[in-house]
Design a protein around this motif. Sequence first.
Motif, short mmCIF file in Angstrom:
data_model
loop_
_atom_site.label_atom_id
_atom_site.label_comp_id
_atom_site.label_asym_id
_atom_site.label_seq_id
_atom_site.Cartn_x
_atom_site.Cartn_y
_atom_site.Cartn_z
N LYS B 20 135.65 8.20 -58.77
CA LYS B 20 134.73 9.18 -57.83
C LYS B 20 135.41 8.90 -56.64
O LYS B 20 136.16 8.10 -56.34
CB LYS B 20 133.24 8.76 -57.82
CG LYS B 20 132.72 9.11 -59.25
CD LYS B 20 131.09 8.90 -59.20
CE LYS B 20 130.41 9.24 -60.44
NZ LYS B 20 128.99 9.07 -60.29
N CYS B 23 133.44 5.71 -54.59
CA CYS B 23 133.38 4.43 -55.35
C CYS B 23 134.13 4.20 -56.40
O CYS B 23 134.75 5.22 -56.61
CB CYS B 23 131.72 4.52 -55.76
SG CYS B 23 131.28 5.80 -56.98
N CYS B 25 133.43 4.22 -59.49
CA CYS B 25 132.77 4.89 -60.92
C CYS B 25 133.53 5.74 -61.54
O CYS B 25 134.49 6.34 -60.90
CB CYS B 25 131.46 5.51 -60.95
SG CYS B 25 130.15 4.49 -60.32
N THR B 37 127.52 5.29 -62.82
CA THR B 37 126.73 5.37 -61.42
C THR B 37 126.84 3.84 -60.88
O THR B 37 127.07 2.90 -61.88
CB THR B 37 125.39 5.64 -61.54
OG1 THR B 37 124.67 4.97 -62.83
CG2 THR B 37 125.17 6.92 -62.08
N CYS B 38 126.68 3.92 -59.91
CA CYS B 38 126.75 2.64 -59.13
C CYS B 38 125.76 2.79 -57.67
O CYS B 38 125.25 3.90 -57.41
CB CYS B 38 127.98 2.11 -58.72
SG CYS B 38 128.67 3.03 -57.32
N CYS B 41 127.20 5.91 -55.28
CA CYS B 41 126.65 7.11 -55.79
C CYS B 41 125.52 7.45 -55.87
O CYS B 41 125.01 8.80 -55.95
CB CYS B 41 127.67 7.73 -56.86
SG CYS B 41 127.65 6.49 -58.54
ZN LIG Z 1 129.44 5.03 -58.16
#
Ligand SMILES: [Zn+2]
Lengths: 394, 479
Positions: B20, B23, B25, B37-38, B41
């Motif tokens: 992304k 980030c 991900c 996801t993290c 995000c």
């Molecule tokens: Zn992320």
Amino acid sequence: MEDIFSYRREESFNAKEGLLKDWKITVQPNISVAGWPADAGSKALADFTALEDATIIDRLKNAGADICGATKMSEFGFGIKGSKAGEALRKKEVNAELVLDLMGEARLAAMRANVFGFKPGYGIISRFGLIGLIPSMEACGILSSEVSLIGEILKIIAGADGKDFCLPDESLLPAVEIIPGKTKVGVIREAVQGLSEKENEFFTSQLGKIKEAGWKIKELTFSEYDLCQSVHNIIGAVEASSCAGRYDSVRYGKRAPGTKNWNEMYLQSRGAFFGLLIKSYLFQGAYFQFEKYSDYESACRIRKHLVREIEKLTAQTDFLITPVRMPKNASTPLSLTETYDQFAATLFANVAGLPALCMPAGENVCGIQICGARLCDLSLLSLGEYLCNQGWGK
Amino acid sequence: MEMEAVIGLEIHVELNCATKMFCDCPNRPGDEPNSNTCPICLWFPGAIPQFGRAALEKAALLCLGLNAELQPKSAFDQKVYYYPDLPKGYQLSQAHLPLSRGGWIEIADEQGKPKKLRIHHIHMEEDVAKLLHEMEGRTPISLVDFNRAGAPLVEIVTEPDFRSSYDAMEFLKALRAQVRYVGSSECSMENGTMRVDANISVRPKGTDQMNTKVEVKNMNSVRHVGDAIAHEITRQSACFQSGEAIILHTRLWDPEKKATLPMRAKFAGPCVPDPAVPVIELSAEWIAEMKKRLPEMPAARAARFSTQYGMTAEEATYLSAEPDVALYFETLIGEGIAPRTAMHWLTTQLMPALKEKKMELASCKVTPSRFAQLLSMLAQDEINANAAREVLTHLFDSDETPDRIVAARGFKQVSDPGALCSLIDKVLAEQPAALNDLKNGQAKAIGFLVGKVMQASGGKANPKMIKEMLAGKLDSYNQ
Ligand SMILES: [Zn+2]
């Protein structure tokens, strides 16, 4: 002690070997310590637990520090109303406290507790894991009764961080030697105007002490000094509005029950869980974003101008000295304007991103703040230590 | 009154980066919901966006591929609006200082003349989350999938240079080809990696007034964009002629009804400079480095094909539209295949077969080297065209080399004069009427007889030799 702390570490703890071995340090719940509650003093983030250590916490733990608890804070660290920052130091429970400084909170809390309060210059300390509100103004402040410990902590937490890409590629300059006859200090005339007779008397007596010791004092003019407050107020509110946009009760935080659709859920959750002062600040920010965007742009332009002007002042001298009025303990909630007025003497350092140190003020009506050029944080702390040894601020 | 349309496009292209935009991900929106996801995000408190280099490079190449001017300084702004598809109340986008300004794409207009359509600017932004509205029993619920949140996008904003749906469709086809060339995105409207909004207004032809525009969204193919624009031009022209005021609003294309329908007014928020993402400063050296990485673009390649291989403009354009087709074509030539043979077999045999089998050129078993072996056997008369087509079908599902397939399945062409001679004699014995024609010197009989001999050989005979031998007989009868 429970009235000071919002959280105390209960799990057993084995300090690592390091410079800060066995030094006790507190944080506030807007500084992430893995597994600790991190509600930033707001109901909107109730029950939120930090997933990771903030970079500064990671570095302090590695240096042996004992991160022993979190003190109660104002909502999102905005203002010092409701904050217990400095109290653990006053009671000699801990060696240092970390407090986010958005417009002077760390410094005023320190003055109240009769300890040193330091706000590092902008871009020196990683913001990873700090639950901030005004990204372009705030920095993690350090409180301690010993200015040398502030320096040790600063050296450990400062510097590039792979998790914070916003940090400019700069490092702190080494401390310069403080020489009374050579080191020049400047006094901003506009910062002294408006002091009460008593306050003025105190500030003049402090200046007298260093004049006697052979220091050169230069009087400086900064006619736009008062604009710093408006600029901080407008830009800060807009940034706060953006920063707080994430508290929508979708992924974390508290959610108002029984709402019919997303809009209602959003409005009611935010309506119910933000405090009055923060709500008015966010409302003001949204007003500038949506209705008066050109005023916000003007504020940004004026800020650039102010930064240049302040840089000119710091270029003419080695340090700036300004008086800071002792905050009163108000029993009623403060309005936005009253809150800002409390920080009238400290916020110019946030606007310009300069390092600033408030000296312990004892029982005096007024305290002393010294301020240096960007990246001169360590020299500023040396000056603080020097003045302290000279019996300053007492 | 004759009316004319003024059209500008806003095109979102999803960059094919591995991760992304802010980030690490994976950039795979189609995975199990919320698996990519993290804290960044999902915008957890204390998270800090980390702008990725890969997104910048892919975006910069895309800009250069569209003849745009990369800006030495660009920055992210917060596009503020509150909706659950935005995890932080604003979208990071470049509103004030875009990554590039200017740029253009050249198309051939309806008369075949070159026409430059200008680009105003190209900026980067992050994608938002996907919302799913469902029912849980009788309660309506909304689900959010954050896999797409923070996926890297660029938005290409054109000048209002377009006058017809034809212009828009040609622009989009050329844009797709050019972006695929630089390798920044697949640009598939069907898969959502390219999304197009069109701003359309009308005015009396010959004037230069800029009237109120209407934005049209929700087109899922280049064809739909064309249809939606055509419909909107007709609708607005009718409004204009009848004196009905056109108000600024957004309409959705309904492909079923083949009409645009008004949608609820969008709430447009402000764009505030973002204090957290650093300003992007591009050095002249870096920009020069990116320019070096730019491949030969479709228009340049088509021009080269046309001069180097003697192709018509149409053939050259077709072969250079897709980078992998162009590469395949030139690999065949590198293997010693004549350009016209390579083009003919690639476009009339291999590509249609791939389309039918729903396969990709790059990943199918018919590698350029295997296809080239087949075509050289054809060129050397070892097999005939019929057999080559047969062998091609086998190449798709067998790993054997073309010559083994030819040997094993008896596709080898019969070029032995003795064998061919007896075949011809056999056929002539069966076709007295045609034999008679031959004897009377009628050359038209030859075509018919070649077909019969081919048939008798089971398609394996060398048609060229049969034709020559029959012509020889005709001559000998008529001396
Ligand atoms: Zn992320």
